[in-house]
Design a protein around this motif. Sequence first.
Motif, short mmCIF file in Angstrom:
data_model
loop_
_atom_site.label_atom_id
_atom_site.label_comp_id
_atom_site.label_asym_id
_atom_site.label_seq_id
_atom_site.Cartn_x
_atom_site.Cartn_y
_atom_site.Cartn_z
N TYR A 184 0.89 -1.03 0.07
CA TYR A 184 0.12 -0.07 -0.27
C TYR A 184 1.04 1.60 -0.32
O TYR A 184 1.75 1.30 1.10
N HIS A 185 0.72 2.05 -0.93
CA HIS A 185 1.66 3.58 -0.72
C HIS A 185 0.60 4.22 -0.90
O HIS A 185 -0.31 5.00 -1.69
N TYR A 186 0.75 5.31 -0.19
CA TYR A 186 0.01 6.84 0.44
C TYR A 186 0.72 8.02 -0.10
O TYR A 186 2.26 8.09 0.00
N LEU A 187 0.13 8.40 -0.94
CA LEU A 187 0.76 9.11 -1.60
C LEU A 187 -0.16 10.66 -1.83
O LEU A 187 -0.45 10.80 -2.29
N GLN A 188 0.32 11.85 -0.58
CA GLN A 188 -0.27 12.83 -0.60
C GLN A 188 -0.03 13.84 -1.54
O GLN A 188 0.83 14.15 -2.16
N THR A 189 -1.27 14.45 -2.08
CA THR A 189 -1.39 14.59 -3.40
C THR A 189 -2.18 16.54 -2.54
O THR A 189 -2.91 16.78 -2.37
N THR A 190 -1.83 17.41 -3.55
CA THR A 190 -2.35 19.25 -3.37
C THR A 190 -2.41 19.15 -5.31
O THR A 190 -2.07 18.43 -6.05
N ASN A 191 -3.54 19.90 -5.42
CA ASN A 191 -3.53 20.89 -6.53
C ASN A 191 -2.26 20.81 -6.95
O ASN A 191 -1.82 21.25 -8.51
N ALA A 192 -0.97 21.04 -6.77
CA ALA A 192 0.02 21.67 -7.16
C ALA A 192 0.92 20.51 -7.32
O ALA A 192 1.72 20.64 -8.76
N ASP A 193 0.39 19.40 -6.98
CA ASP A 193 1.69 18.13 -7.12
C ASP A 193 0.64 17.10 -7.10
O ASP A 193 -0.07 16.86 -5.92
N LYS A 194 -0.07 16.36 -8.10
CA LYS A 194 -0.34 14.81 -8.11
C LYS A 194 0.44 13.28 -7.83
O LYS A 194 -0.24 12.54 -7.48
#
Length: 255
Positions: A184-194
């Motif tokens: 399981y990979h958690y990759l937090q995203t933002t509007n600037a960085d998907k």
Amino acid sequence: MSLVQRAYPSLPKLFGFAKRSFKSLRFPGEPLDPSSSPILSYGIHVFHAPDAVGIVAKLSDCIASKGGNILGASVFVPENKHVFYSRSEFIFDPIKWPRSEMDEDFHKLLTTYSAMRSVVRVPDHDPKYKICILASKQDHCLVDLLHQWQEGRLPVDITCVISNHDRGPNTHVSHFLERHGIPYHYLQTTNADKREGEILELVQNTDFLVLARYMQILSGDFLKSYGKDVINIHHGLLPSFKGGKPSKQIMFAGF
């Protein structure tokens, strides 16, 4: 959406046979004695070609001429697009119709109709597809996939699950994935960085991606770089109303 659809309403759906062994199915005219019946295999054929007269007949004849029996088929032609799509489910005797010969027969159809795609799968014999599942906060689509996979109804290998939501170590999903050895990979995203570059690195060895209510829009650059199929299993209103709050977009559009 305007759609001209051609289908076979009289053909039995696959789930009509879900609780029956293929060993119990007979071709027309075969003996009733189960001990003398062939052991049948199940196949799926997907076809995409320029629309032309006679494709349905040729597809059916290709299967029937080798003793195959169609369980269900869907055929449709988008209006004014001049293209043809079909998906056929069938059973066959692998002794009478060897797998390599099946590929050759369907390839002849691809050549005859200058098809863009002709794919045949025999799940019990072909290597399993490797997939990655992308999900966000809500679990229902992800959990449904995992449970179907666990029960053997999805003949795939799940390489990993990627999410922009941290589920933590003590959730039902986390325990399930850990028990079955699925990363399981958690990759937090933002509007600037998907985090698309990191996602690409994680999915390089997959055959396709499954979006299980993944609430992010994959960019055109990502899709081009990945270069394989991406399936969105969550019902949505894309592509006409992509992005957040599609229902509100529809209301403002006057529907």
